[in-house]
Design a protein around this motif. Structure first.
Motif, PDB file in Angstrom:
ATOM      1  N   ARG A  21      28.588   7.601  -9.512  1.00  0.00           N
ATOM      2  CA  ARG A  21      27.922   6.638  -8.630  1.00  0.00           C
ATOM      3  C   ARG A  21      28.616   5.284  -8.702  1.00  0.00           C
ATOM      4  NH1 ARG A  21      22.024   8.530 -10.278  1.00  0.00           N
ATOM      5  NH2 ARG A  21      22.161  10.623  -9.429  1.00  0.00           N
ATOM      6  N   THR A  22      28.579   4.593  -7.583  1.00  0.00           N
ATOM      7  CA  THR A  22      29.159   3.251  -7.548  1.00  0.00           C
ATOM      8  C   THR A  22      28.129   2.245  -8.054  1.00  0.00           C
ATOM      9  OG1 THR A  22      28.396   2.737  -5.306  1.00  0.00           O
ATOM     10  CG2 THR A  22      30.549   3.865  -5.518  1.00  0.00           C
ATOM     11  N   LEU A  23      28.632   1.091  -8.412  1.00  0.00           N
ATOM     12  CA  LEU A  23      27.761   0.003  -8.831  1.00  0.00           C
ATOM     13  C   LEU A  23      26.784  -0.340  -7.709  1.00  0.00           C
ATOM     14  CD1 LEU A  23      27.452  -1.865 -11.316  1.00  0.00           C
ATOM     15  CD2 LEU A  23      28.997  -3.440 -10.189  1.00  0.00           C
ATOM     16  N   ARG A  24      27.277  -0.355  -6.487  1.00  0.00           N
ATOM     17  CA  ARG A  24      26.440  -0.673  -5.325  1.00  0.00           C
ATOM     18  C   ARG A  24      25.315   0.358  -5.161  1.00  0.00           C
ATOM     19  NH1 ARG A  24      27.454  -4.155  -1.605  1.00  0.00           N
ATOM     20  NH2 ARG A  24      29.678  -4.197  -2.024  1.00  0.00           N
ATOM     21  N   GLN A  25      25.617   1.629  -5.333  1.00  0.00           N
ATOM     22  CA  GLN A  25      24.599   2.679  -5.186  1.00  0.00           C
ATOM     23  C   GLN A  25      23.486   2.523  -6.223  1.00  0.00           C
ATOM     24  OE1 GLN A  25      27.333   5.956  -5.615  1.00  0.00           O
ATOM     25  NE2 GLN A  25      27.140   6.542  -3.447  1.00  0.00           N
ATOM     26  N   VAL A  26      23.876   2.292  -7.466  1.00  0.00           N
ATOM     27  CA  VAL A  26      22.887   2.170  -8.536  1.00  0.00           C
ATOM     28  C   VAL A  26      22.068   0.894  -8.363  1.00  0.00           C
ATOM     29  CG1 VAL A  26      22.558   1.956 -11.037  1.00  0.00           C
ATOM     30  CG2 VAL A  26      24.243   3.576 -10.129  1.00  0.00           C
ATOM     31  N   ALA A  27      22.736  -0.198  -8.044  1.00  0.00           N
ATOM     32  CA  ALA A  27      22.023  -1.466  -7.849  1.00  0.00           C
ATOM     33  C   ALA A  27      21.002  -1.332  -6.720  1.00  0.00           C
ATOM     34  CB  ALA A  27      23.010  -2.588  -7.553  1.00  0.00           C
ATOM     35  N   LEU A  34      23.450  -6.584  -7.012  1.00  0.00           N
ATOM     36  CA  LEU A  34      24.747  -6.016  -7.384  1.00  0.00           C
ATOM     37  C   LEU A  34      25.463  -6.878  -8.425  1.00  0.00           C
ATOM     38  CD1 LEU A  34      27.058  -3.947  -6.851  1.00  0.00           C
ATOM     39  CD2 LEU A  34      27.814  -5.459  -5.037  1.00  0.00           C
ATOM     40  N   GLY A  35      25.520  -8.186  -8.187  1.00  0.00           N
ATOM     41  CA  GLY A  35      26.196  -9.090  -9.108  1.00  0.00           C
ATOM     42  C   GLY A  35      25.550  -9.104 -10.483  1.00  0.00           C
ATOM     43  N   TYR A  36      24.223  -9.036 -10.508  1.00  0.00           N
ATOM     44  CA  TYR A  36      23.499  -9.038 -11.779  1.00  0.00           C
ATOM     45  C   TYR A  36      23.803  -7.768 -12.566  1.00  0.00           C
ATOM     46  CZ  TYR A  36      19.808  -9.403 -15.222  1.00  0.00           C
ATOM     47  OH  TYR A  36      19.122  -9.470 -16.412  1.00  0.00           O
ATOM     48  N   LEU A  37      23.757  -6.617 -11.890  1.00  0.00           N
ATOM     49  CA  LEU A  37      24.042  -5.353 -12.568  1.00  0.00           C
ATOM     50  C   LEU A  37      25.480  -5.341 -13.085  1.00  0.00           C
ATOM     51  CD1 LEU A  37      23.124  -2.615 -13.552  1.00  0.00           C
ATOM     52  CD2 LEU A  37      23.669  -1.681 -11.281  1.00  0.00           C
ATOM     53  N   SER A  38      26.385  -5.892 -12.316  1.00  0.00           N
ATOM     54  CA  SER A  38      27.774  -5.998 -12.762  1.00  0.00           C
ATOM     55  C   SER A  38      27.869  -6.822 -14.043  1.00  0.00           C
ATOM     56  CB  SER A  38      28.624  -6.624 -11.658  1.00  0.00           C
ATOM     57  OG  SER A  38      29.949  -6.820 -12.105  1.00  0.00           O
ATOM     58  N   GLY A  43      28.336  -6.933 -20.109  1.00  0.00           N
ATOM     59  CA  GLY A  43      27.785  -7.548 -21.307  1.00  0.00           C
ATOM     60  C   GLY A  43      27.616  -9.047 -21.214  1.00  0.00           C
ATOM     61  N   GLN A  44      27.616  -9.561 -19.989  1.00  0.00           N
ATOM     62  CA  GLN A  44      27.478 -11.007 -19.792  1.00  0.00           C
ATOM     63  C   GLN A  44      26.027 -11.440 -19.634  1.00  0.00           C
ATOM     64  OE1 GLN A  44      30.060 -11.450 -16.408  1.00  0.00           O
ATOM     65  NE2 GLN A  44      31.823 -11.903 -17.707  1.00  0.00           N
ATOM     66  N   LYS A  45      25.164 -10.510 -19.272  1.00  0.00           N
ATOM     67  CA  LYS A  45      23.736 -10.807 -19.092  1.00  0.00           C
ATOM     68  C   LYS A  45      22.908  -9.811 -19.888  1.00  0.00           C
ATOM     69  CE  LYS A  45      23.837 -13.961 -15.759  1.00  0.00           C
ATOM     70  NZ  LYS A  45      23.296 -15.272 -15.806  1.00  0.00           N
ATOM     71  N   GLU A  46      21.776 -10.309 -20.390  1.00  0.00           N
ATOM     72  CA  GLU A  46      20.800  -9.447 -21.058  1.00  0.00           C
ATOM     73  C   GLU A  46      19.910  -8.820 -19.979  1.00  0.00           C
ATOM     74  OE1 GLU A  46      20.224  -8.942 -24.375  1.00  0.00           O
ATOM     75  OE2 GLU A  46      21.438 -10.506 -25.285  1.00  0.00           O
ATOM     76  N   ALA A  47      19.697  -7.538 -20.078  1.00  0.00           N
ATOM     77  CA  ALA A  47      18.811  -6.860 -19.134  1.00  0.00           C
ATOM     78  C   ALA A  47      17.420  -6.744 -19.745  1.00  0.00           C
ATOM     79  CB  ALA A  47      19.352  -5.472 -18.802  1.00  0.00           C
ATOM     80  N   ALA A  53      14.770   0.070 -17.303  1.00  0.00           N
ATOM     81  CA  ALA A  53      14.001   1.218 -16.816  1.00  0.00           C
ATOM     82  C   ALA A  53      14.366   1.544 -15.370  1.00  0.00           C
ATOM     83  CB  ALA A  53      12.509   0.945 -16.942  1.00  0.00           C
ATOM     84  N   SER A  54      14.545   0.537 -14.536  1.00  0.00           N
ATOM     85  CA  SER A  54      14.920   0.759 -13.135  1.00  0.00           C
ATOM     86  C   SER A  54      16.311   1.382 -13.020  1.00  0.00           C
ATOM     87  CB  SER A  54      14.894  -0.550 -12.351  1.00  0.00           C
ATOM     88  OG  SER A  54      13.591  -1.034 -12.240  1.00  0.00           O
ATOM     89  N   VAL A  55      17.236   0.886 -13.820  1.00  0.00           N
ATOM     90  CA  VAL A  55      18.602   1.428 -13.779  1.00  0.00           C
ATOM     91  C   VAL A  55      18.613   2.854 -14.318  1.00  0.00           C
ATOM     92  CG1 VAL A  55      20.954   1.157 -14.681  1.00  0.00           C
ATOM     93  CG2 VAL A  55      19.688  -0.847 -13.864  1.00  0.00           C
ATOM     94  N   ALA A  56      17.876   3.103 -15.399  1.00  0.00           N
ATOM     95  CA  ALA A  56      17.789   4.462 -15.944  1.00  0.00           C
ATOM     96  C   ALA A  56      17.239   5.415 -14.891  1.00  0.00           C
ATOM     97  CB  ALA A  56      16.918   4.474 -17.199  1.00  0.00           C
ATOM     98  N   ASP A  57      16.194   4.986 -14.194  1.00  0.00           N
ATOM     99  CA  ASP A  57      15.610   5.807 -13.138  1.00  0.00           C
ATOM    100  C   ASP A  57      16.616   6.047 -12.012  1.00  0.00           C
ATOM    101  OD1 ASP A  57      13.302   7.179 -11.995  1.00  0.00           O
ATOM    102  OD2 ASP A  57      13.262   5.543 -10.533  1.00  0.00           O
TER     103      ASP A  57
END
Length: 102
Positions: A21-27, A34-38, A43-47, A53-57
């Protein structure tokens, strides 16, 4: 120094790539920018736990699987070599005798 956010990002990226999957698809599926997930993957931002949970789903992976992989990677970095899949009966029995499987 081990950065947990870096390990979480690496694990999320690895699972995303394994799923093809692409970053865009998962975001998009996770309703995350998209920028936040990137930034999370790098490792630049804490999730937050909600974002994880949303990304895992969106990746169709239990969050427990993601966190276990993060824990395993950190234990290797700490020189512990990983954790066993089960707690030995004698250790469980020494802490909580009623939890022993015997």
């Amino acid at each position: 120094m081990i950065l947990v956010r870096q390990e979480i990002g690496d694990v999320l990226r690895d699972f995303r790539l394994q799923k093809g999957r692409t970053l865009r698809q998962v975001a998009s599926k996770a309703s995350v920018a998209l920028g936040y997930l990137s930034e999370v993957e790098r490792g630049q931002k804490e999730a937050s736990s909600e974002i994880l949970a949303s990304v895992a789903d969106a990746l169709d992976i239990p969050i427990s699987t993601i966190m276990r992989e993060v824990g395993d990677r950190i234990s290797v970095l700490e020189g512990l070599g990983g954790f066993p899949d089960v707690v030995p009966d004698d250790l469980v029995a020494s802490v909580e005798p009623e939890l022993s499987l015997h």
